[in-house]
Write a protein that holds these residues in place. Structure first.
Motif, mmCIF file in Angstrom:
data_model
loop_
_atom_site.group_PDB
_atom_site.id
_atom_site.type_symbol
_atom_site.label_atom_id
_atom_site.label_comp_id
_atom_site.label_asym_id
_atom_site.label_seq_id
_atom_site.Cartn_x
_atom_site.Cartn_y
_atom_site.Cartn_z
ATOM 1 N N LYS B 67 12.132 -6.220 -55.533
ATOM 2 C CA LYS B 67 12.058 -7.308 -54.468
ATOM 3 C C LYS B 67 12.919 -7.632 -53.795
ATOM 4 C CE LYS B 67 8.113 -10.244 -56.293
ATOM 5 N NZ LYS B 67 7.746 -9.122 -57.332
ATOM 6 N N SER B 68 13.012 -7.694 -52.294
ATOM 7 C CA SER B 68 14.073 -7.811 -51.515
ATOM 8 C C SER B 68 14.127 -9.086 -50.614
ATOM 9 C CB SER B 68 14.266 -6.559 -50.719
ATOM 10 O OG SER B 68 15.366 -6.665 -49.555
ATOM 11 N N PRO B 69 14.471 -10.076 -51.115
ATOM 12 C CA PRO B 69 14.326 -11.404 -50.297
ATOM 13 C C PRO B 69 15.076 -11.448 -48.869
ATOM 14 C CG PRO B 69 16.221 -11.775 -52.075
ATOM 15 C CD PRO B 69 15.467 -10.363 -52.368
ATOM 16 N N ASP B 70 16.201 -10.590 -48.826
ATOM 17 C CA ASP B 70 16.884 -10.438 -47.501
ATOM 18 C C ASP B 70 17.700 -9.111 -47.814
ATOM 19 O OD1 ASP B 70 18.786 -12.850 -48.915
ATOM 20 O OD2 ASP B 70 19.746 -10.881 -48.750
ATOM 21 N N LYS B 71 18.062 -8.784 -46.505
ATOM 22 C CA LYS B 71 18.724 -7.262 -46.679
ATOM 23 C C LYS B 71 19.988 -7.027 -47.469
ATOM 24 C CE LYS B 71 21.826 -6.847 -42.489
ATOM 25 N NZ LYS B 71 21.976 -6.214 -41.258
ATOM 26 N N ALA B 72 20.584 -8.261 -47.792
ATOM 27 C CA ALA B 72 21.860 -8.057 -48.654
ATOM 28 C C ALA B 72 21.581 -8.180 -50.310
ATOM 29 C CB ALA B 72 22.851 -9.294 -48.384
ATOM 30 N N HIS B 73 19.995 -8.057 -50.603
ATOM 31 C CA HIS B 73 19.942 -8.405 -52.002
ATOM 32 C C HIS B 73 18.597 -7.610 -52.094
ATOM 33 C CE1 HIS B 73 21.963 -12.307 -51.135
ATOM 34 N NE2 HIS B 73 22.254 -12.189 -52.619
ATOM 35 N N LEU B 74 18.607 -6.805 -53.600
ATOM 36 C CA LEU B 74 17.487 -6.214 -54.078
ATOM 37 C C LEU B 74 17.442 -6.246 -55.626
ATOM 38 C CD1 LEU B 74 15.138 -4.236 -53.429
ATOM 39 C CD2 LEU B 74 16.725 -2.379 -53.798
ATOM 40 N N ASN B 75 16.415 -7.025 -55.917
ATOM 41 C CA ASN B 75 16.174 -7.375 -57.187
ATOM 42 C C ASN B 75 15.258 -6.307 -57.919
ATOM 43 O OD1 ASN B 75 17.977 -9.642 -56.763
ATOM 44 N ND2 ASN B 75 16.381 -10.761 -56.290
ATOM 45 N N LEU B 76 15.521 -6.113 -59.240
ATOM 46 C CA LEU B 76 14.521 -5.303 -59.946
ATOM 47 C C LEU B 76 14.005 -5.979 -61.118
ATOM 48 C CD1 LEU B 76 13.263 -2.357 -60.049
ATOM 49 C CD2 LEU B 76 15.292 -1.773 -61.837
ATOM 50 N N HIS B 77 12.568 -6.131 -61.196
ATOM 51 C CA HIS B 77 12.043 -6.948 -62.320
ATOM 52 C C HIS B 77 10.851 -5.724 -62.999
ATOM 53 C CE1 HIS B 77 10.574 -10.357 -64.371
ATOM 54 N NE2 HIS B 77 9.242 -9.817 -64.325
ATOM 55 N N ILE B 78 11.224 -5.960 -64.171
ATOM 56 C CA ILE B 78 10.686 -5.009 -65.345
ATOM 57 C C ILE B 78 9.758 -5.951 -66.063
ATOM 58 C CG2 ILE B 78 10.688 -3.055 -66.830
ATOM 59 C CD1 ILE B 78 13.642 -3.045 -65.831
ATOM 60 N N ASN B 79 8.574 -5.607 -66.310
ATOM 61 C CA ASN B 79 7.368 -6.078 -67.009
ATOM 62 C C ASN B 79 7.229 -5.274 -68.390
ATOM 63 O OD1 ASN B 79 6.787 -8.469 -65.465
ATOM 64 N ND2 ASN B 79 5.564 -7.242 -64.212
ATOM 65 N N SER B 80 6.886 -5.814 -69.454
ATOM 66 C CA SER B 80 6.588 -5.374 -70.626
ATOM 67 C C SER B 80 7.287 -4.223 -71.053
ATOM 68 C CB SER B 80 4.750 -4.754 -70.479
ATOM 69 O OG SER B 80 4.254 -5.818 -70.282
ATOM 70 N N LEU B 81 8.708 -4.428 -71.233
ATOM 71 C CA LEU B 81 9.514 -3.489 -71.163
ATOM 72 C C LEU B 81 9.355 -2.671 -72.441
ATOM 73 C CD1 LEU B 81 12.531 -5.684 -70.592
ATOM 74 C CD2 LEU B 81 12.193 -3.264 -69.643
ATOM 75 N N GLU B 82 9.615 -1.317 -72.391
ATOM 76 C CA GLU B 82 9.472 -0.286 -73.497
ATOM 77 C C GLU B 82 10.750 0.469 -73.928
ATOM 78 O OE1 GLU B 82 6.557 2.695 -71.638
ATOM 79 O OE2 GLU B 82 4.877 1.208 -71.552
ATOM 80 N N LEU B 83 10.528 1.081 -74.966
ATOM 81 C CA LEU B 83 12.090 1.879 -75.517
ATOM 82 C C LEU B 83 12.456 2.849 -74.495
ATOM 83 C CD1 LEU B 83 10.975 2.288 -79.222
ATOM 84 C CD2 LEU B 83 12.583 0.738 -78.342
#
Lengths: 114, 113
Positions: B67-83
């Motif tokens: 997800k990039s809320p603005d061009k200076a930020h880029l976040n990474l969300h990870i669901n249901s994490l696996e080994l």
């Protein structure tokens, strides 16, 4: 499918020696070939890069040699120093299309012994 | 001044959890990237955004959502994490989508137990 093949996987050199890392590519559309240097616990950083219209580029002790017909390029580190000990990645990219994606080799762990 | 910063630097979590990694760049660049570096040091691009628009989406499980809320930020969300998600994740940025030089952050070491 590995588009950029890098060798050797690891390299040990004595201080003052020459370190040589080789890469080969398959995609003839590649037109930019950078080398990145990564120290432990850090992110990769651009070291030197070359375009296929020249056969060699030198920056200080670091030289890239490029052989377009053989689809190979290599990094030479002259007078290797212990501070050069790091992982080196070759990469390639194509300006064809709108998204310039870097494809990395698998990396070479260089150790320079004092 | 940190050019590309990531938080957290280390992340240890259990399988099945959801976690996020944040990235910020103060270089004024238009394009940002997420890379995954596995235990063998192999670097593989996952996503790229140009001015908040997704432009590269590699073959990545849809449990990963950038997800990039603005061009200076880029976040990474990870669901249901696996080994198998255990790796070092690097954020990077470049001047624009046509600029070959990428500036990498310090990385986030994710360990899934």
């Amino acid at each position: 499918q590995q588009q950029v093949k890098q060798s050797p996987q690891s390299l040990i050199v004595q201080k003052g020696g020459i370190s040589i890392i080789n890469c080969a590519y398959e995609n003839t559309a590649f037109d930019y070939f950078p080398w990145y240097q990564q120290f432990p616990g850090k992110g990769p950083a651009l070291l030197i890069a070359i375009r296929p219209d020249v056969s060699e580029k030198k920056e200080g002790r670091f030289t890239i040699s490029f052989n377009k017909s053989a689809k190979q390029f290599s990094l030479h580190i002259m007078d290797s120093q212990p501070g050069d000990s790091a992982t080196y990645f070759c990469a390639a990219s194509s300006s064809g299309g709108s998204n310039y994606k870097l494809t990395f080799g698998k990396g070479t762990l260089l150790t320079v012994n004092p | 001044d940190t050019a590309v910063s990531q938080t957290p630097k280390y992340l240890v979590t259990q399988m099945g959890n959801d976690k996020s990694i944040k990235c910020e760049q103060n270089l004024g660049h238009d394009t940002m990237y997420w890379y995954k570096q596995d235990s063998k040091k192999f670097l593989k691009i996952m996503f790229s955004y140009n001015n908040k628009e997704l432009i590269i989406n590699e073959t990545v499980p849809n449990r990963f959502s950038p997800k990039s809320p603005d061009k200076a930020h880029l976040n990474l969300h990870i669901n249901s994490l696996e080994l198998g998600d255990s790796a070092v994740y690097f954020c990077a940025s470049s001047f624009d989508r046509g600029s070959y030089e990428q500036y990498f952050g310090p990385g986030t070491r994710l360990t899934v137990t």
